[in-house]
Design an enzyme around this catalytic site. Structure first.
Site, PDB file in Angstrom:
ATOM      1  CB  CYS A 182      -0.868   0.025   1.247  1.00 58.93           C
ATOM      2  SG  CYS A 182      -1.857  -1.456   1.437  1.00 58.93           S
ATOM      3  NE  ARG A 225       4.499   1.991  -1.176  1.00 58.98           N
ATOM      4  CZ  ARG A 225       5.324   1.991  -0.145  1.00 58.98           C
ATOM      5  NH1 ARG A 225       6.457   2.624  -0.222  1.00 58.98           N
ATOM      6  NH2 ARG A 225       5.009   1.375   0.974  1.00 58.98           N
ATOM      7  CD1 TRP A 277       0.206  -5.322  -3.998  1.00 57.24           C
ATOM      8  CD2 TRP A 277       0.409  -6.283  -1.991  1.00 57.24           C
ATOM      9  NE1 TRP A 277       0.880  -6.499  -4.156  1.00 57.24           N
ATOM     10  CE2 TRP A 277       1.020  -7.109  -2.946  1.00 57.24           C
ATOM     11  CE3 TRP A 277       0.408  -6.689  -0.660  1.00 57.24           C
ATOM     12  CZ2 TRP A 277       1.626  -8.317  -2.613  1.00 57.24           C
ATOM     13  CZ3 TRP A 277       1.010  -7.887  -0.324  1.00 57.24           C
ATOM     14  CH2 TRP A 277       1.606  -8.678  -1.302  1.00 57.24           C
ATOM     15  CG  ASN A 335       1.637   0.280   4.078  1.00 58.30           C
ATOM     16  OD1 ASN A 335       1.347  -0.912   3.994  1.00 58.30           O
ATOM     17  ND2 ASN A 335       2.797   0.761   3.696  1.00 58.30           N
ATOM     18  N   GLY A 336      -0.015  -1.557   6.385  1.00 57.17           N
ATOM     19  CA  GLY A 336       0.424  -2.437   7.475  1.00 57.17           C
ATOM     20  C   GLY A 336      -0.649  -3.461   7.784  1.00 57.17           C
ATOM     21  CD  GLU A 393      18.365 -11.031  -8.959  1.00 57.52           C
ATOM     22  OE1 GLU A 393      17.963 -11.653  -7.957  1.00 57.52           O
ATOM     23  OE2 GLU A 393      17.911  -9.927  -9.278  1.00 57.52           O
ATOM     24  CE  LYS A 428      14.849  -9.050 -11.152  1.00 57.63           C
ATOM     25  NZ  LYS A 428      15.630  -9.007  -9.965  1.00 57.63           N
ATOM     26  CD  GLU A 430      11.140  -9.987  -9.439  1.00 58.34           C
ATOM     27  OE1 GLU A 430      12.247  -9.965  -9.996  1.00 58.34           O
ATOM     28  OE2 GLU A 430      10.800  -9.161  -8.590  1.00 58.34           O
ATOM     29  CG  HIS A 489      22.079 -34.669  -6.348  1.00 52.56           C
ATOM     30  ND1 HIS A 489      22.620 -35.911  -6.071  1.00 52.56           N
ATOM     31  CD2 HIS A 489      23.120 -33.831  -6.531  1.00 52.56           C
ATOM     32  CE1 HIS A 489      23.946 -35.811  -6.073  1.00 52.56           C
ATOM     33  NE2 HIS A 489      24.275 -34.565  -6.352  1.00 52.56           N
ATOM     34  CE  LYS A 504      12.028  -1.114  -6.245  1.00 51.37           C
ATOM     35  NZ  LYS A 504      12.858  -2.072  -6.985  1.00 51.37           N
TER      36      LYS A 504
HETATM   37  C1  F6R Z   1      13.210  -8.833  -6.996  1.00 49.55           C
HETATM   38  C2  F6R Z   1      12.898  -7.909  -5.939  1.00 49.55           C
HETATM   39  C3  F6R Z   1      12.583  -8.436  -4.593  1.00 49.55           C
HETATM   40  C4  F6R Z   1      13.353  -7.649  -3.538  1.00 49.55           C
HETATM   41  C5  F6R Z   1      12.920  -8.091  -2.130  1.00 49.55           C
HETATM   42  C6  F6R Z   1      13.710  -7.383  -1.056  1.00 49.55           C
HETATM   43  O1  F6R Z   1      13.427  -8.183  -8.203  1.00 49.55           O
HETATM   44  O2  F6R Z   1      12.900  -6.722  -6.134  1.00 49.55           O
HETATM   45  O3  F6R Z   1      12.862  -9.794  -4.517  1.00 49.55           O
HETATM   46  O4  F6R Z   1      14.708  -7.857  -3.738  1.00 49.55           O
HETATM   47  O5  F6R Z   1      11.561  -7.831  -1.955  1.00 49.55           O
HETATM   48  O6  F6R Z   1      13.504  -6.011  -1.099  1.00 49.55           O
HETATM   49  P1  F6R Z   1      14.523  -5.032  -0.410  1.00 49.55           P
HETATM   50  O7  F6R Z   1      15.813  -5.149  -1.112  1.00 49.55           O
HETATM   51  O8  F6R Z   1      13.904  -3.674  -0.542  1.00 49.55           O
HETATM   52  O9  F6R Z   1      14.632  -5.457   1.022  1.00 49.55           O
END
Ligand code: F6R
Length: 659
Positions: free
Chosen positions: A2, A31, A114, A140-141, A532, A536, A539, A555, A654
């Protein structure tokens, strides 16, 4: 997650404040959200047109806009990512129907939701109102005791109309205002402040809150526990928002609310208190981001822009730490050299991409510094009873500095008296403020939901930390360190060379545009790169993508390899290149198509692949900083080909401020 915005503006018309709310909500869009809403307290002088329908006459105008007798106008939309457009239309209609005369002061609040508790429907969108329609809140929370609070409120005669955990807050504030003997006399801003103090004392869980009361014209009260909230101030405007980019266009005079603080605001007036009402002086934040950095500036999307900003993100993160004479300085961490020498064990903790950056750091710290290093997902470390003491260094890695899982893990580390160092991109973020030491990445604001430039900046910062520790503890020769520093200094240029292969990566995405199962494999530091790369792709392209340590494939997961599956291998030259090639042979033998990340001109690797993603050569332990880039681009192009919004991938947020 949010997003919250609150505004109070002097000498303003309704449209001015609605515009600010809408603009700020747009900058909070990244976000992640599924519905949105705004509320403004309508000053009588503003109304020059047809008076709005009263709450008594059903509470809702036919188009879903709500107007209370007590002059709070609310509009909401639950049209998914179209919510803000729909909301803008509702605001325009409202201003047309009511009028837009300038008034002394106007306050309003806005929210992008959200969904956690309750479906993404208009009834659950914020702002949420109290029964009498006088109090509107955005939250938010998560309120953990909302069920008990709601049951008591209902017994007391309140009618709760949403499925959210948040609505109780509006009703509790209404109750506290009703209990206040000084009703309708005195300073209503102060009365609201007191009612909020009593309310938040009853809440369990996390909250960032902004509240308006129709009887406290022009006043916004905001409160925070765990979920971030930033206040921005100018001479005629105050703003409260969930994060910095929403405020950058207005002011750099910012401060962050701390846990259990409540603030009462109007232009020219600010009262900050702790939860008991004792006054506190706000501590200004030092923000050096500029507005342009948080804008697209002609790029198709933020993700593409941020991928291309990676050379400067790495360059800026090295700046001032890598000195022109080829030495390293790291004074800013707030730890003395003796403290760093006394460390016996390191824990690295983070989530998602930040966790993957931490995995790279484990390899380099163990190899260069010879310190036992554990790396863990924050939500696991927090609850697995780790053993730490004052000789343990716990490194929290977080782009936002606000991720609740990481914040909680770091609090646990502090409870156990460990030394807590945070690697974060956001100055004065919650983690930065709570940690014993901070190492800032200098990637600038990252708006695309998928981390790209901040991830590279994190690995860079962690590599610097490892080299600094190695120097301090004498685990590497001076000459080795200076060679590594030289190699680090060359990375921005090599990143530019990597990005120059963009068009070729796009062709590889075309080649495998129909595939829907991908395996990413790597060994050693190539393993976190593989994880990673897979993250990506999941996501933003929404494709099945598994990241594996290449040696682990046989395995179990190799059972899934068959024609049609694409295996992406991180095959730049390291000690384990031959072993990785053996794993590649295994998947080829089972019919998989193979894409390899390879060092420029390495024909031996290229011969084993159906497609190659080229990167320049560097020191093997620095290679992740280059190797991840073509995988980001591959995910990006596949996502675009599938018609996805890369900046706002579905279901993602985000900054994740719920556990
Ligand atoms: C992936 C991504 C998330 C963040 C994770 C941690 O692209 O952005 O996996 O890496 O939510 O977020 P931070 O770094 O803000 O603690």
């Amino acid at each position: 997650m949010c997003g919250i915005i609150a505004v109070s503006k002097r000498t303003a018309a309704l449209a001015d404040v609605l515009d600010i709310l809408r603009g700020a909500l747009e900058s909070l869009e990244y976000r992640g959200y599924d519905s949105a809403g705004v509320a403004v307290v309508i000053p009588p002088e503003a109304v020059t047109g047809k008076a709005p329908a009263g709450k008594a006459s059903a509470g809702k105008a036919p188009d879903g806009q709500e107007v209370s007798d007590d002059k709070i106008w609310i509009a909401k939309s639950a049209a998914g990512t179209g919510s803000l457009n729909e909301l803008a239309k509702k605001c325009e209609q409202f201003v047309l129907s009511v009028g837009n005369a300038p008034t002394d002061i106007v306050a309003g609040i806005g929210h992008t939701r959200w969904a956690t508790h309750g479906r993404p429907i208009e009834a659950n969108a914020h702002p949420l109102m109290s029964c009498n329609g006088e109090v509107a809140i955005v939250h938010n929370g998560i309120i953990e005791n909302y069920f008990e609070l709601g049951a008591q409120l209902q017994k007391d005669g309140h009618e709760l109309t949403s499925e959210t955990d948040s609505e109780v807050i509006a009703h509790l504030i209404e109750s506290e205002l009703a209990k206040d003997g000084s009703a309708d006399v005195g300073d209503n801003g102060e009365r609201l402040h007191k009612a909020v103090l009593k309310t938040v004392a009853a809440l369990k869980g996390s909250f960032a809150l902004a509240i308006v009361w129709s009887k406290a014209e022009g006043t916004v009260v905001a409160a925070r526990r765990i979920s971030p909230l930033i206040v921005g101030i100018t001479s005629d405007l105050i703003l409260v928002a969930s994060d910095i980019p929403a405020l950058l266009g207005y002011t750099r005079e910012l401060f962050a609310l701390e846990d259990d603080q409540v603030v009462q605001l109007r232009p020219g007036f600010l009262k900050l208190t702790d939860i008991k009402g004792a006054e506190i002086e706000p501590t200004p934040m030092n923000v050096d981001w500029d507005v342009q950095a948080a804008q697209r500036q002609g790029w198709d999307d933020f993700m593409c822009k941020e991928i291309h900003e990676q050379p400067s993100a790495v360059r800026d993160t090295l700046m001032g730490r890598l000195l022109p004479n080829g030495t390293l300085t790291l004074d800013e961490t707030r730890f003395s050299d003796d403290e760093l020498r006394s460390i016996e064990k390191v824990f690295i903790v983070g989530c998602g991409s930040s966790f993957h950056a931490g995995m790279v750091a484990k390899y380099v710290i163990e190899h260069w510094v010879r310190l036992t290093t554990e790396v863990d997902i924050a939500s696991e470390l927090r609850y697995r009873d780790p053993i730490m003491d004052s000789r343990t260094l716990v490194v929290g890695v977080s782009q936002s500095g606000e991720t609740i899982d990481t914040l909680r893990a770091l609090r646990e580390a502090k409870r156990q008296k460990a030394k807590v160092l945070v690697v974060t991109n956001v100055v004065d973020s919650s983690m930065a403020r709570e940690a014993d030491g901070v190492l800032y990445t200098r990637a600038g604001p990252e708006i695309g939901v998928a981390s790209t430039k901040t991830h590279l900046a994190q690995i860079t910062a962690l590599e610097i930390l490892a080299l600094y520790l190695a120097e301090l503890r004498g685990t590497l020769y001076r000459q080795e360190i200076s060679q590594l520093l030289k190699a680090l200094a060359k990375l921005p240029l090599k990143l530019e060379q990597t990005l120059a292969h963009e068009a070729e990566v796009s062709l590889v995405a075309d080649q495998f545009g129909q595939a829907n199962t991908f395996f990413f494999i790597g060994r050693h530091v190539g393993y976190p790169v593989a994880l990673e790369g897979a993250l990506k792709l999941k996501e933003i392209a929404y494709l099945q993508a598994q990241g594996y340590a290449a040696g682990e494939l046989k395995h179990g997961p190799i059972a899934l390899i068959e024609p049609g599956v694409v295996v992406v291998g991180v095959a730049t030259r390291t000690l384990l290149w031959e072993k990785l090639m053996a794993n590649i042979a295994e998947v080829r033998a089972r019919g998989a198509s193979v894409v390899l990340v390879a060092n420029q001109g390495d024909t031996e690797t290229a011969e084993r692949a159906d497609a190659v993603l080229w990167v320049p050569t560097t020191h093997p332990l620095l290679a992740p900083i280059l190797d991840i880039v073509p995988l980001q681009m591959l995910a990006y192009f596949l996502a675009i080909k599938h018609g996805n919004n890369v900046d706002k991938p579905r279901n993602l947020a985000k900054t994740v401020t719920v556990e």
